[in-house]
Write a protein that holds these residues in place. Structure first.
Motif, PDB file in Angstrom:
ATOM      1  N   SER A  83      -1.651  37.388  -8.778  1.00 32.81           N
ATOM      2  CA  SER A  83      -2.140  36.174  -8.137  1.00 32.81           C
ATOM      3  C   SER A  83      -3.069  36.475  -6.969  1.00 32.81           C
ATOM      4  O   SER A  83      -4.176  35.933  -6.887  1.00 32.81           O
ATOM      5  CB  SER A  83      -0.960  35.325  -7.654  1.00 32.81           C
ATOM      6  OG  SER A  83      -1.409  34.187  -6.960  1.00 32.81           O
ATOM      7  N   VAL A  84      -2.632  37.336  -6.064  1.00 27.58           N
ATOM      8  CA  VAL A  84      -3.439  37.565  -4.859  1.00 27.58           C
ATOM      9  C   VAL A  84      -4.721  38.325  -5.176  1.00 27.58           C
ATOM     10  O   VAL A  84      -5.751  38.113  -4.515  1.00 27.58           O
ATOM     11  CB  VAL A  84      -2.630  38.267  -3.752  1.00 27.58           C
ATOM     12  CG1 VAL A  84      -1.443  37.408  -3.348  1.00 27.58           C
ATOM     13  CG2 VAL A  84      -2.183  39.659  -4.146  1.00 27.58           C
ATOM     14  N   THR A  91       7.780  34.204  -6.999  1.00 24.30           N
ATOM     15  CA  THR A  91       8.147  34.273  -5.582  1.00 24.30           C
ATOM     16  C   THR A  91       9.453  33.521  -5.415  1.00 24.30           C
ATOM     17  O   THR A  91      10.009  32.967  -6.374  1.00 24.30           O
ATOM     18  CB  THR A  91       7.072  33.617  -4.691  1.00 24.30           C
ATOM     19  OG1 THR A  91       6.979  32.221  -5.048  1.00 24.30           O
ATOM     20  CG2 THR A  91       5.716  34.284  -4.867  1.00 24.30           C
ATOM     21  N   LEU A 147       3.215  35.013  -1.230  1.00 26.69           N
ATOM     22  CA  LEU A 147       1.765  35.030  -1.435  1.00 26.69           C
ATOM     23  C   LEU A 147       1.000  35.329  -0.152  1.00 26.69           C
ATOM     24  O   LEU A 147      -0.005  36.040  -0.179  1.00 26.69           O
ATOM     25  CB  LEU A 147       1.307  33.690  -2.014  1.00 26.69           C
ATOM     26  CG  LEU A 147       1.721  33.428  -3.456  1.00 26.69           C
ATOM     27  CD1 LEU A 147       1.452  31.975  -3.836  1.00 26.69           C
ATOM     28  CD2 LEU A 147       0.982  34.361  -4.410  1.00 26.69           C
ATOM     29  N   VAL A 177       3.119  38.519  -7.851  1.00 22.24           N
ATOM     30  CA  VAL A 177       2.324  38.277  -6.646  1.00 22.24           C
ATOM     31  C   VAL A 177       1.025  39.071  -6.672  1.00 22.24           C
ATOM     32  O   VAL A 177      -0.045  38.553  -6.317  1.00 22.24           O
ATOM     33  CB  VAL A 177       3.147  38.617  -5.383  1.00 22.24           C
ATOM     34  CG1 VAL A 177       2.257  38.624  -4.144  1.00 22.24           C
ATOM     35  CG2 VAL A 177       4.287  37.619  -5.200  1.00 22.24           C
ATOM     36  N   PRO A 236      -2.563  29.173  -7.015  1.00 19.46           N
ATOM     37  CA  PRO A 236      -2.316  30.608  -7.184  1.00 19.46           C
ATOM     38  C   PRO A 236      -1.748  31.000  -8.533  1.00 19.46           C
ATOM     39  O   PRO A 236      -1.527  32.190  -8.790  1.00 19.46           O
ATOM     40  CB  PRO A 236      -1.278  30.893  -6.093  1.00 19.46           C
ATOM     41  CG  PRO A 236      -0.492  29.620  -6.012  1.00 19.46           C
ATOM     42  CD  PRO A 236      -1.510  28.515  -6.227  1.00 19.46           C
ATOM     43  N   TYR A 295      -6.578  30.766  -9.577  1.00 18.32           N
ATOM     44  CA  TYR A 295      -6.727  32.188  -9.236  1.00 18.32           C
ATOM     45  C   TYR A 295      -7.612  32.943 -10.207  1.00 18.32           C
ATOM     46  O   TYR A 295      -8.012  34.075  -9.937  1.00 18.32           O
ATOM     47  CB  TYR A 295      -5.346  32.847  -9.145  1.00 18.32           C
ATOM     48  CG  TYR A 295      -4.678  33.074 -10.474  1.00 18.32           C
ATOM     49  CD1 TYR A 295      -4.666  34.333 -11.077  1.00 18.32           C
ATOM     50  CD2 TYR A 295      -4.074  32.019 -11.166  1.00 18.32           C
ATOM     51  CE1 TYR A 295      -4.060  34.540 -12.317  1.00 18.32           C
ATOM     52  CE2 TYR A 295      -3.468  32.222 -12.391  1.00 18.32           C
ATOM     53  CZ  TYR A 295      -3.468  33.472 -12.958  1.00 18.32           C
ATOM     54  OH  TYR A 295      -2.885  33.657 -14.176  1.00 18.32           O
TER      55      TYR A 295
END
Length: 228
Positions: free
Chosen positions: A199-200, A185, A17, A196, A180, A221
């Motif tokens: 989420s990001v 991961t 992350l 990922v 998140p 998130y």
């Protein structure tokens, strides 16, 4: 630096992350300072004039103090401590050696708060401090059990984050305590719900929307508020 350009500090960015957040903010035109505990090949592969990489051990006060000195001229719109561990997370508390349980608590709860305390003077007015928590840190939502030492460390992080914000309330500090999602991961595993990138992207959107909002906010998130 252009007056419209924002500056992010991502602490714990060697993989997963943290690495994804570095990429997300670079794509949004932010300058980024990213930290690693040891040289990260994945982080080294990111080539950008607006990326600075530093090495720090957040459990070591001297290492954090040295980084604070090296970044004396920097001011950040976002300081986001992502670093964390999940050592023996699936074992019940009585099966985890005391030293391991203590280290999980130190790395996941104590060190992030000590880090933001040290770097508070590097936060720009209208910026936010962010901490990577988890929905597992919600005491009221714990109906399934499991992940005992990890849950406890994130619940402790949440409590300490609220206390930090109260201590600094006169300064209208903004603290974003972020979940998140369950992410694919190394920590989340292959069976997790989201990747990922999802989420990001969500976290970056939430941060951009809530940047500088005074108080302590426990959010996922997707921007949904979680019960403490």
């Amino acid at each position: 630096m252009a007056p419209f350009e924002k500056n992010a500090f991502i602490v714990g960015a060697s993989r997963g992350l943290g690495l994804g957040l570095v990429e997300a903010f670079l794509k949004r035109g932010w300058r980024v300072t990213a930290t690693q505990r040891k040289p990260s090949p994945d982080l080294a592969r990111l080539k950008a004039d607006t990326l600075r990489v530093e090495t720090v051990e957040i459990d070591d006060d001297a290492s954090v103090a040295a980084l604070h000195t090296r970044l004396v001229s920097e001011r950040f719109d976002l300081i986001f401590v992502v670093a964390g561990v999940a050592t023996q997370a699936h074992d019940p508390l009585h099966a985890v050696p005391r030293a391991v349980a203590a280290q999980v608590y130190l790395t996941n709860a104590v060190s992030p708060i000590r880090f933001i305390e040290t770097f508070l003077d590097r936060l720009k007015p209208g910026g936010s401090l962010a901490l990577m928590s988890s929905i597992l840190g919600s005491v009221s939502l714990n109906e399934a059990g499991g992940w005992e030492t990890y849950r406890a460390s994130k619940a402790a992080l949440n409590t300490l984050a609220r206390s930090f914000e109260i201590r600094h309330r006169a300064e209208a500090v903004s603290v974003l305590v972020l979940h998140p999602g369950w992410v694919r991961t190394e920590m989340g595993g292959e069976e997790a719900d989201i990747d990922v990138a999802t989420s990001v992207m969500g976290l970056a959107d939430v941060i951009s929307t809530r940047l500088g909002e005074p108080g302590a906010h426990y959010i996922d998130y997707r921007g949904e508020t979680l019960p403490w």
